[in-house]
Design an enzyme around this catalytic site. Structure first.
Site, mmCIF file in Angstrom:
data_model
loop_
_atom_site.group_PDB
_atom_site.id
_atom_site.type_symbol
_atom_site.label_atom_id
_atom_site.label_comp_id
_atom_site.label_asym_id
_atom_site.label_seq_id
_atom_site.Cartn_x
_atom_site.Cartn_y
_atom_site.Cartn_z
ATOM 1 C CG HIS A 141 1.258 5.922 4.894
ATOM 2 N ND1 HIS A 141 0.571 6.870 5.614
ATOM 3 C CD2 HIS A 141 0.672 4.745 5.175
ATOM 4 C CE1 HIS A 141 -0.383 6.288 6.313
ATOM 5 N NE2 HIS A 141 -0.341 4.989 6.065
ATOM 6 C CG HIS B 106 -8.234 4.317 0.854
ATOM 7 N ND1 HIS B 106 -8.455 4.213 2.205
ATOM 8 C CD2 HIS B 106 -9.425 4.692 0.325
ATOM 9 C CE1 HIS B 106 -9.702 4.504 2.484
ATOM 10 N NE2 HIS B 106 -10.318 4.816 1.362
ATOM 11 N NE ARG C 211 -8.395 7.800 3.987
ATOM 12 C CZ ARG C 211 -9.294 7.547 4.940
ATOM 13 N NH1 ARG C 211 -10.401 8.259 5.016
ATOM 14 N NH2 ARG C 211 -9.071 6.612 5.823
ATOM 15 C CD GLU D 51 -7.360 -5.854 3.004
ATOM 16 O OE1 GLU D 51 -7.492 -5.596 1.787
ATOM 17 O OE2 GLU D 51 -6.645 -5.173 3.769
ATOM 18 N NE ARG E 28 -7.630 11.718 5.050
ATOM 19 C CZ ARG E 28 -8.089 11.125 6.154
ATOM 20 N NH1 ARG E 28 -7.308 10.324 6.858
ATOM 21 N NH2 ARG E 28 -9.320 11.321 6.558
ATOM 22 C CD GLU F 283 -7.192 -0.058 1.088
ATOM 23 O OE1 GLU F 283 -7.439 0.981 1.723
ATOM 24 O OE2 GLU F 283 -6.273 -0.807 1.390
ATOM 25 C CG HIS G 242 -5.617 -1.399 9.159
ATOM 26 N ND1 HIS G 242 -5.183 -0.803 10.309
ATOM 27 C CD2 HIS G 242 -6.109 -0.412 8.380
ATOM 28 C CE1 HIS G 242 -5.434 0.493 10.232
ATOM 29 N NE2 HIS G 242 -5.983 0.756 9.072
ATOM 30 C CG ASN H 63 -1.815 1.153 1.315
ATOM 31 O OD1 ASN H 63 -1.379 2.289 1.119
ATOM 32 N ND2 ASN H 63 -3.078 0.924 1.603
ATOM 33 C CB THR I 172 -9.393 2.012 7.188
ATOM 34 O OG1 THR I 172 -8.891 2.558 5.976
ATOM 35 C CG2 THR I 172 -10.742 1.377 6.953
#
Ligand code: PXP
Length: 248
Positions: A10, A43, A45, A151, A49, A70, A190, A7, A101
């Protein structure tokens, strides 16, 4: 053997902190693939962001492994997914105020709505995974919603103090067995770290782990020394000649 989905949200977080162009998650995805990532997860969003629409479009063109998108279960996102056609969509709950999340989707509480979105996405040729807590009621609802994948949310396992971890690991293991008995394929993610990942990776039937924060944190730890050293050599030995002939 489980595979690894990286992922890269970040990386985009660092870029958005300055609203600039670096670091760009698109070439970083290529580096993740060179490092052995079996898939790239982002992801998108609602508040944009970190990952931007442009990232998703470019990643669709450049990712050579698998692109897992995602997203929240909204009409806007379903429209984007049907246009971009990622290799998988993972539906996640989303609240504007959250830092990341929190908790899995309440699939049983919004079964009709999710079922219709799963149908739209899978009808468009995109396999759908639902991000849920390792809870039988929710897993049964995922099956009823027509999803092919789940998931499992590993956050509670990751946050458990060490003597609670075996219980949380057992929940993940039982949820994997139960999901597979329903015909669902199982991913998880996660909060996984270099310290806690192995027990989850070793669960029989676990197909893919989606991991982000700890990998980006590790990249800083292993890369910072070289980055500082490169900058220090520029600061100490600056090039004196003009960059372009026209400046002389
Ligand atoms: N899976 C899902 C559904 C997520 O929402 C996230 C966080 O974006 C992850 C996996 C990765 O979590 P982490 O960044 O803690 O590794």
């Amino acid at each position: 053997m489980a595979s690894l989905g990286v992922n890269i949200d970040h990386i985009a977080n660092v870029r958005q902190a300055r609203r600039t162009v670096e670091p760009d998650p698109v070439p970083m995805a290529l580096l993740a693939e060179l490092g052995g990532a079996d898939g790239i997860t982002v992801h998108l969003r609602e508040d944009r962001r970190h990952i931007q629409d442009r990232d998703v479009d470019l990643l669709r063109q450049t990712v050579r492994s698998r692109l897992n998108l995602e997203m929240a279960a909204t009409e806007e996102m379903v429209g984007i997914a049907l246009r971009v056609k990622p290799d998988m969509v993972t539906l996640v709950p989303e609240r504007r105020e959250e830092v990341t999340t929190e908790g899995g989707l309440d699939v049983s509480g919004q079964l009709a709505q999710l079922k219709s979105m799963v149908q739209q996405l899978q009808g468009g040729g995109i396999p759908v995974s639902l991000f849920v807590d390792p809870d039988k009621l929710q897993l049964k609802a995922c099956h009823d919603a027509g999803a092919r994948w789940v998931e499992l949310h590993t956050g509670t396992y990751a946050e458990a103090v060490w003597n609670d971890q075996p219980r949380e690991l057992a929940r993940l293991t039982e949820a994997t067995v139960f999901s597979r008995s329903l015909g669902l394929r199982v991913n998880a993610g996660h909060g996984l770290t270099y310290q806690n990942v192995e027990a989850v990776a070793a669960i029989e039937g676990m197909e893919e782990l989606n991991i982000g924060h700890t990998i980006v944190a590790r990249a800083l730890a292993v890369g910072l020394k070289a980055a500082v050293s490169e900058m220090r050599s520029l600061v100490q030995n600056p090039r004196r000649e003009p960059l372009f002939a026209s400046q002389s």
